[in-house]
Design an enzyme around this catalytic site. Structure first.
Site, PDB file in Angstrom:
ATOM      1  CB  CYS A   1       1.281  -3.456   4.767  1.00 48.94           C
ATOM      2  SG  CYS A   1       2.620  -4.047   3.705  1.00 48.94           S
TER       3      CYS A   1
ATOM      4  CD  GLU B   1       1.896  -3.598  -0.445  1.00 51.31           C
ATOM      5  OE1 GLU B   1       1.091  -3.933   0.459  1.00 51.31           O
ATOM      6  OE2 GLU B   1       2.887  -2.882  -0.246  1.00 51.31           O
TER       7      GLU B   1
ATOM      8  CD  GLU C   1      -2.271  -1.297   7.678  1.00 54.43           C
ATOM      9  OE1 GLU C   1      -1.397  -2.096   7.322  1.00 54.43           O
ATOM     10  OE2 GLU C   1      -2.737  -0.414   6.930  1.00 54.43           O
TER      11      GLU C   1
ATOM     12  CE  LYS D   1       3.479  11.539  -2.886  1.00 51.68           C
ATOM     13  NZ  LYS D   1       4.274  11.771  -1.633  1.00 51.68           N
TER      14      LYS D   1
END
Length: 472
Positions: A278, A244, A378, A169
Site C-alpha cells: 500500500c 488502514e 492502486e 480474520k
C-alpha cells in the site's frame, strides 16, 4: 502438503464448524501446497464469545502485566525466525530481503508497543476531573495477504496494549503462515480468549464478525472498496472503525537529485514486496528539464532487477500472490497502453525464462498524465508511472491530486529543500531521501487511505475511550 484444520479460539486449537475448503498455492510454482478449512458464522460467534468472556479481566490488567505479555510475544516470534521465513516464502513468494524484514518487524511491533504502554498516560486530568482511558471491548480485525505476520502482530499488539481481546480474520490465502505464527504466539501463554483466530472469506466470516453486536471496534487493513462495506456494517451498532487502506504514493525527484543514488531508491520504493504494498511509490514525479536522463536511468536500473525464485537472495521481485493478482496486473498494463501511456520498459506477460509462476515484468510507463486510471488507481503490482512537472508548486499539486494520502517520497541533494517540500505533501508518512523504516512512527493515511492511526500512542488512542469522573 499442509492442511490447516484448526482455528485458535479461547486458548485452544479446535476443529471449526465450517466445512468448506480453499486450496493453498505456491505462487512461484503454481503447485498446490495444502488447503485450509474455512469458518462460518458459528465459528465467529464462538470466537467473539471467548473474547467477550476474557474482556473484564484483560481490561483490568496493569501496565506491567501488559508489557510482560507483549515481551513474551516478541520472544516467541524471535525463537525460530527461519520457520516463519520458510512459510512466508513458500505460501506468499516474497523475496528474501522482504521476508527477513517482515519477521524482524513482527517481533519489533510487540517491543514497540511494550514501550508505548510503559509511557502511555492512561490516567489524566481535565480541569478538576479525573480521566481514565478505557478499552471499549472486543476488537475485531481483518487483514490482507501481503504482509500476514506483520498485520497479525500489529492488531494483537494494539489489542493487548489497550486491554481489548482480539478476534482476527487473517487472509484465508495465508493460512499456512497464520498457523505457523499462531502456534508460536500460543507459546507466549496469553490468557484464554485474548487472541482468537478464524480463517474464512470476507463475505462469510468477515461479515459475521463486523455485524456481531458484541464487537466494539473493527480494525481493518485492506482495500478502500472493502472498507466501505465494513463501515456500512458498523453503523447500526455504532462500532468504532480503524481503517488502514490503499495508496498511490508519489515519489518526487527534485531537480537537484543525484540520479545514481535517487533512482535505485525510487525503484525499490515502487517495486518492494514485488509492488504489492500500500505504501509503494508508484507515481514518479520528474522535473521536465531532466526527463530524458531520468527515463534513461530508470530503464537501465529496472532492467538490472532480477525477477524469479524468491529463495534466491539476489532476487528483487518475486511472483505475484495469485493468478487473479497476475491477471489484474496484466489488465492494468493493457489499460495504460489504451490510455495513451508509453512503455519505457516491461509490458505484458512473464519475464523471459520464467514459464511458470505468477511472475510479472517490472513495468514503467511514461507520457502519463495524472488523470489516467493507471496514475490514479492502486494497481498493487510492479507497475510504475512517470509524470513530469515544471516547478515545485506543480510537483506538489500533482502529488496531492489523488484520492489517497498514505505515504510519499522525496529525493534530492539539498536535505532542507527536500524536507520543506515534504511538509507540503498530504500523506500520513513522507520518507525523505530513503530514510530507514521507523517502527515508532504513526502509520495511517489521509482521504481514502484510511481513518485513524496505528503504532505507538496514536494507535492506542484509537482503541480507548476517555471516562471523566467529576467530584465535588
Amino acid at each position: 502438503m499442509r492442511n490447516v484444520e484448526q482455528f485458535y479460539i479461547n486458548g485452544e486449537f479446535i476443529e471449526p464448524r465450517g466445512t468448506e475448503r480453499l486450496d493453498l498455492i505456491n505462487p512461484a510454482t503454481e503447485e498446490k501446497i495444502g488447503s485450509v478449512r474455512l469458518g462460518n458464522a458459528e465459528d465467529v460467534a464462538a470466537a467473539v464469545k471467548a473474547a467477550k468472556k476474557a474482556f473484564p479481566e484483560l481490561a483490568q490488567t496493569s501496565k506491567a502485566e501488559r508489557v510482560d505479555m507483549l515481551l513474551s510475544l516478541r520472544d516467541a516470534v524471535t525463537a525460530n525466525p527461519e520457520e516463519l521465513i520458510d512459510a512466508m516464502t513458500e505460501e506468499y513468494g516474497a523475496p528474501s530481503y522482504f521476508t527477513a524484514f517482515s519477521v524482524q518487524n513482527t517481533a519489533s511491533v510487540f517491543e514497540v508497543m511494550a514501550e508505548t504502554v510503559e509511557n502511555y498516560d492512561f490516567d489524566r486530568t481535565g480541569g478538576r476531573s479525573a480521566i481514565r482511558m478505557l478499552p471499549r471491548g472486543v476488537l475485531a480485525a481483518i487483514t490482507p495477504w501481503n504482509s500476514n505476520f506483520g498485520f497479525i502482530a500489529t492488531k494483537l499488539a494494539h489489542a493487548i496494549g489497550s486491554g481489548s481481546p482480539l478476534v482476527i480474520k487473517p487472509a484465508e490465502q495465508s493460512a499456512i503462515q497464520t498457523e505457523v505464527l499462531v502456534k508460536r504466539l500460543h507459546k507466549a501463554g496469553l490468557p484464554a480468549g485474548v487472541l482468537n483466530v478464524v480463517n474464512g472469506t470476507g463475505p462469510v466470516v468477515g461479515a459475521a464478525l463486523t455485524s456481531n453486536p458484541d464487537v466494539a471496534t473493527i480494525s481493518f487493513t485492506g482495500s478502500s472498496q472493502a472498507a466501505k462495506i465494513i463501515q456500512r456494517a458498523a453503523i447500526d451498532g455504532m462500532k468504532r472503525v480503524i481503517l488502514e487502506l490503499g495508496g498511490k504514493a508519489p515519489t518526487v525527484l527534485l531537480p537537484d537529485a543525484d540520479l545514481d543514488k535517487a533512482i535505485p531508491i525510487a525503484l525499490m520504493s515502487g517495486f518492494a514486496n514485488s509492488g504489492q504494498a500500500c505504501v509503494a511509490g508508484t507515481r514518479i514525479l520528474a522535473p521536465r528539464s531532466r526527463m530524458a536522463e531520468i527515463c534513461e536511468k530508470l530503464k537501465i536500473e529496472t532492467e538490472k532487477l532480477r525477477v524469479g525464485d524468491p529463495r534466491d537472495p539476489e532476487i528483487r521481485i518475486g511472483p505475484l500472490a495469485s493468478q487473479a493478482q497476475w491477471e489484474r496486473i496484466q489488465s492494468y498494463i493493457r489499460l495504460g497502453l489504451d490510455e495513451g501511456a508509453v512503455l519505457l520498459t516491461g509490458g505484458e506477460g512473464r519475464p523471459k525464462g520464467l514459464e511458470r509462476g505468477w511472475f510479472a515484468r517490472p513495468t514503467i510507463f511514461t507520457n502519463v498524465t495524472n488523470n489516467m486510471r493507471v496514475a490514479r488507481e492502486e494497481i498493487f503490482g510492479p507497475v510504475l508511472c512517470v509524470l513530469s512537472y515544471e516547478d515545485e508548486n506543480e510537483a506538489v499539486e500533482i502529488a496531492n491530486d489523488s484520492d489517497y494520502g498514505l505515504q510519499a517520497y522525496v529525493l534530492g541533494i539539498d536535505a532542507d529543500r527536500a524536507t520543506r517540500l515534504a511538509e507540503r505533501l498530504i500523506a500520513g508518512r513522507v520518507v525523505v531521501n530513503g530514510a530507514p523504516h521507523d517502527p515508532r512512527a504513526p502509520f495511517g493515511g489521509f482521504k481514502q487511505s484510511g481513518i485513524g492511526r496505528e503504532i505507538g500512542a496514536f494507535g492506542l488512542d484509537g482503541l480507548l475511550e476517555p471516562r471523566a469522573v467529576l467530584t465535588p
